[in-house]
Write a protein that holds these residues in place. Structure first.
Motif, PDB file in Angstrom:
ATOM      1  N   LYS A   1       0.854  -1.189   0.000  1.00  0.00           N
ATOM      2  CA  LYS A   1       0.000   0.000   0.000  1.00  0.00           C
ATOM      3  C   LYS A   1       0.887   1.234   0.000  1.00  0.00           C
ATOM      4  O   LYS A   1       1.863   1.309   0.747  1.00  0.00           O
ATOM      5  CB  LYS A   1      -0.915   0.027   1.225  1.00  0.00           C
ATOM      6  N   ILE A   2       0.531   2.206  -0.851  1.00  0.00           N
ATOM      7  CA  ILE A   2       1.286   3.448  -0.912  1.00  0.00           C
ATOM      8  C   ILE A   2       0.576   4.506  -0.075  1.00  0.00           C
ATOM      9  O   ILE A   2      -0.616   4.745  -0.229  1.00  0.00           O
ATOM     10  CB  ILE A   2       1.452   3.931  -2.365  1.00  0.00           C
ATOM     11  N   ASP A   3       1.328   5.117   0.821  1.00  0.00           N
ATOM     12  CA  ASP A   3       0.813   6.183   1.674  1.00  0.00           C
ATOM     13  C   ASP A   3       1.296   7.506   1.081  1.00  0.00           C
ATOM     14  O   ASP A   3       2.471   7.852   1.171  1.00  0.00           O
ATOM     15  CB  ASP A   3       1.356   5.999   3.098  1.00  0.00           C
ATOM     16  N   TYR A   4       0.389   8.244   0.437  1.00  0.00           N
ATOM     17  CA  TYR A   4       0.755   9.458  -0.282  1.00  0.00           C
ATOM     18  C   TYR A   4       0.865  10.643   0.680  1.00  0.00           C
ATOM     19  O   TYR A   4      -0.052  10.928   1.438  1.00  0.00           O
ATOM     20  CB  TYR A   4      -0.282   9.758  -1.361  1.00  0.00           C
ATOM     21  N   ARG A   5       1.991  11.352   0.618  1.00  0.00           N
ATOM     22  CA  ARG A   5       2.214  12.505   1.477  1.00  0.00           C
ATOM     23  C   ARG A   5       2.456  13.764   0.629  1.00  0.00           C
ATOM     24  O   ARG A   5       3.058  13.696  -0.444  1.00  0.00           O
ATOM     25  CB  ARG A   5       3.418  12.276   2.393  1.00  0.00           C
ATOM     26  N   ALA A   6       2.011  14.891   1.153  1.00  0.00           N
ATOM     27  CA  ALA A   6       2.103  16.155   0.417  1.00  0.00           C
ATOM     28  C   ALA A   6       3.467  16.813   0.602  1.00  0.00           C
ATOM     29  O   ALA A   6       4.047  16.797   1.692  1.00  0.00           O
ATOM     30  CB  ALA A   6       1.006  17.102   0.895  1.00  0.00           C
TER      31      ALA A   6
ATOM     32  N   ALA B   1      -4.712  20.933  -4.696  1.00  0.00           N
ATOM     33  CA  ALA B   1      -4.628  19.563  -5.215  1.00  0.00           C
ATOM     34  C   ALA B   1      -4.225  18.604  -4.100  1.00  0.00           C
ATOM     35  O   ALA B   1      -4.758  17.490  -3.992  1.00  0.00           O
ATOM     36  CB  ALA B   1      -3.628  19.496  -6.371  1.00  0.00           C
ATOM     37  N   HIS B   2      -3.309  19.042  -3.246  1.00  0.00           N
ATOM     38  CA  HIS B   2      -2.914  18.216  -2.098  1.00  0.00           C
ATOM     39  C   HIS B   2      -4.056  18.111  -1.090  1.00  0.00           C
ATOM     40  O   HIS B   2      -4.266  17.044  -0.492  1.00  0.00           O
ATOM     41  CB  HIS B   2      -1.663  18.793  -1.438  1.00  0.00           C
ATOM     42  N   ARG B   3      -4.803  19.192  -0.892  1.00  0.00           N
ATOM     43  CA  ARG B   3      -5.964  19.123  -0.002  1.00  0.00           C
ATOM     44  C   ARG B   3      -6.986  18.122  -0.538  1.00  0.00           C
ATOM     45  O   ARG B   3      -7.603  17.370   0.232  1.00  0.00           O
ATOM     46  CB  ARG B   3      -6.629  20.505   0.126  1.00  0.00           C
ATOM     47  N   LEU B   4      -7.157  18.106  -1.845  1.00  0.00           N
ATOM     48  CA  LEU B   4      -8.087  17.157  -2.461  1.00  0.00           C
ATOM     49  C   LEU B   4      -7.650  15.724  -2.196  1.00  0.00           C
ATOM     50  O   LEU B   4      -8.479  14.854  -1.892  1.00  0.00           O
ATOM     51  CB  LEU B   4      -8.175  17.419  -3.972  1.00  0.00           C
ATOM     52  N   MET B   5      -6.349  15.459  -2.269  1.00  0.00           N
ATOM     53  CA  MET B   5      -5.850  14.114  -1.969  1.00  0.00           C
ATOM     54  C   MET B   5      -6.130  13.739  -0.527  1.00  0.00           C
ATOM     55  O   MET B   5      -6.528  12.600  -0.232  1.00  0.00           O
ATOM     56  CB  MET B   5      -4.346  14.045  -2.246  1.00  0.00           C
ATOM     57  N   LYS B   6      -5.944  14.669   0.391  1.00  0.00           N
ATOM     58  CA  LYS B   6      -6.210  14.394   1.797  1.00  0.00           C
ATOM     59  C   LYS B   6      -7.694  14.108   2.031  1.00  0.00           C
ATOM     60  O   LYS B   6      -8.051  13.248   2.845  1.00  0.00           O
ATOM     61  CB  LYS B   6      -5.738  15.567   2.665  1.00  0.00           C
ATOM     62  N   PHE B   7      -8.546  14.831   1.328  1.00  0.00           N
ATOM     63  CA  PHE B   7      -9.980  14.586   1.420  1.00  0.00           C
ATOM     64  C   PHE B   7     -10.306  13.179   0.934  1.00  0.00           C
ATOM     65  O   PHE B   7     -11.082  12.447   1.565  1.00  0.00           O
ATOM     66  CB  PHE B   7     -10.727  15.630   0.586  1.00  0.00           C
ATOM     67  N   ALA B   8      -9.705  12.772  -0.181  1.00  0.00           N
ATOM     68  CA  ALA B   8      -9.930  11.429  -0.719  1.00  0.00           C
ATOM     69  C   ALA B   8      -9.473  10.368   0.268  1.00  0.00           C
ATOM     70  O   ALA B   8     -10.162   9.359   0.489  1.00  0.00           O
ATOM     71  CB  ALA B   8      -9.197  11.268  -2.049  1.00  0.00           C
TER      72      ALA B   8
ATOM     73  N   PHE C   1      -8.531  20.265   5.568  1.00  0.00           N
ATOM     74  CA  PHE C   1      -7.358  19.465   5.199  1.00  0.00           C
ATOM     75  C   PHE C   1      -6.108  20.296   4.937  1.00  0.00           C
ATOM     76  O   PHE C   1      -5.069  19.743   4.573  1.00  0.00           O
ATOM     77  CB  PHE C   1      -7.672  18.541   4.009  1.00  0.00           C
ATOM     78  N   ALA C   2      -6.205  21.606   5.143  1.00  0.00           N
ATOM     79  CA  ALA C   2      -4.995  22.429   5.040  1.00  0.00           C
ATOM     80  C   ALA C   2      -3.981  22.000   6.093  1.00  0.00           C
ATOM     81  O   ALA C   2      -2.780  21.887   5.814  1.00  0.00           O
ATOM     82  CB  ALA C   2      -5.344  23.902   5.203  1.00  0.00           C
ATOM     83  N   ASP C   3      -4.452  21.735   7.306  1.00  0.00           N
ATOM     84  CA  ASP C   3      -3.550  21.312   8.384  1.00  0.00           C
ATOM     85  C   ASP C   3      -2.906  19.970   8.074  1.00  0.00           C
ATOM     86  O   ASP C   3      -1.759  19.725   8.454  1.00  0.00           O
ATOM     87  CB  ASP C   3      -4.300  21.232   9.707  1.00  0.00           C
ATOM     88  N   ASP C   4      -3.635  19.090   7.386  1.00  0.00           N
ATOM     89  CA  ASP C   4      -3.089  17.778   7.032  1.00  0.00           C
ATOM     90  C   ASP C   4      -1.932  17.922   6.037  1.00  0.00           C
ATOM     91  O   ASP C   4      -0.917  17.215   6.140  1.00  0.00           O
ATOM     92  CB  ASP C   4      -4.183  16.894   6.424  1.00  0.00           C
ATOM     93  N   VAL C   5      -2.112  18.829   5.088  1.00  0.00           N
ATOM     94  CA  VAL C   5      -1.042  19.087   4.121  1.00  0.00           C
ATOM     95  C   VAL C   5       0.177  19.650   4.845  1.00  0.00           C
ATOM     96  O   VAL C   5       1.307  19.203   4.620  1.00  0.00           O
ATOM     97  CB  VAL C   5      -1.521  20.055   3.024  1.00  0.00           C
ATOM     98  N   ARG C   6      -0.051  20.614   5.718  1.00  0.00           N
ATOM     99  CA  ARG C   6       1.066  21.224   6.447  1.00  0.00           C
ATOM    100  C   ARG C   6       1.748  20.213   7.365  1.00  0.00           C
ATOM    101  O   ARG C   6       2.978  20.269   7.561  1.00  0.00           O
ATOM    102  CB  ARG C   6       0.557  22.411   7.272  1.00  0.00           C
TER     103      ARG C   6
ATOM    104  N   ARG D   1       5.671  19.412   7.376  1.00  0.00           N
ATOM    105  CA  ARG D   1       6.501  19.542   8.578  1.00  0.00           C
ATOM    106  C   ARG D   1       7.246  18.241   8.868  1.00  0.00           C
ATOM    107  O   ARG D   1       8.415  18.262   9.260  1.00  0.00           O
ATOM    108  CB  ARG D   1       5.635  19.930   9.778  1.00  0.00           C
ATOM    109  N   GLU D   2       6.559  17.116   8.665  1.00  0.00           N
ATOM    110  CA  GLU D   2       7.223  15.830   8.890  1.00  0.00           C
ATOM    111  C   GLU D   2       8.390  15.647   7.924  1.00  0.00           C
ATOM    112  O   GLU D   2       9.468  15.166   8.305  1.00  0.00           O
ATOM    113  CB  GLU D   2       6.237  14.674   8.737  1.00  0.00           C
TER     114      GLU D   2
END
Length: 238
Positions: free
Chosen positions: A36-41, A102-109, A165-170, A174-175
């Protein structure tokens, strides 16, 4: 199940190429159902404008201090690497803009959809940028790509109207910063070892084999280790 964490940006040519090689390596090793691929922004340019202001050759030439013909030659070289992976790669005519939404959209998905939809959306966003040369900061483009991936258009519209999902991208970014990531793609195989850059297909396969060996070794060791003497809410180990 093996997890490969991948930091990438949809405006990064080597990210598209690297993920294509990773997918091919997984398929050729017969590991499709085991990985499984875990996609990160990761935004290469968080300050990129929402409107297209330059051509890719002009921007490339300015960034790398090249003449426009030299930039065009380098862009074509990168495009040829993409075409070798079966991608209709059209880097020279990409329309550069901000990728945050686009990254926020991925986090939503990832939060609302199954893995197959997430994986499809990831591919479609790269395709939208590098093959169809669409503007990823454009709201209508994101809605169209989301619908193509099978997402609910009304729900996506509602999400884009907010800062969800802005915080998820950030958090992802940060990680990456804490890990010392300076460029993408950046892949971490099963949380154990990192692969920076778009390595060759053979190197991707070796990474998969190595991670698989480590998983099997850990499973074998767990089956032979003595159980530690300890007590918990449900009782003590006997």
């Amino acid at each position: 199940m093996m997890t490969i964490t991948v930091w990438s940006d949809f405006a990064c040519p080597y990210c598209y190429i690297g993920e294509a090689r990773l997918e091919k390596a997984i398929e050729e090793l017969g590991m499709t159902g085991d990985v499984k691929i875990d996609y990160r922004a990761f935004e290469l340019d968080p300050g990129a404008p929402r409107e297209v202001t330059t051509t890719t050759p002009e921007r490339f030439a300015m960034k790398y201090r090249l003449s426009v013909p030299e930039a065009e030659a380098q862009i074509e070289h990168i495009s040829s690497l993409g075409r070798e992976e079966g991608i209709d790669f059209r880097y020279a005519t990409t329309r550069y803009s901000n990728t945050f939404d686009a990254h926020r959209l991925m986090k939503f998905a990832e939060a609302e959809c199954d893995y197959a939809t997430v994986k499809k959306l990831n591919h479609l966003l790269f395709d939208a940028y590098f093959t169809r040369n669409l503007v990823l900061a454009d709201r209508e483009v994101l809605l169209s790509v989301a619908a193509e991936a099978g997402m609910d258009k009304e729900q996506v519209t509602a999400m884009l109207d907010t800062d969800r999902f802005a915080d998820d991208v950030r958090f992802d970014e940060r990680e990456a910063q804490m890990r010392g990531v300076r460029g993408v793609p950046y892949m971490v195989f099963n949380g154990e070892f990192a692969v920076p850059g778009a390595l060759s297909l053979d190197a991707m396969k070796e990474g998969l084999r190595r991670a698989d060996r480590r998983i099997k070794e850990a499973e074998a060791a767990a089956g032979t280790e003595e159980r530690p003497h300890a007590c918990g809410p449900e009782g003590c180990v006997l």
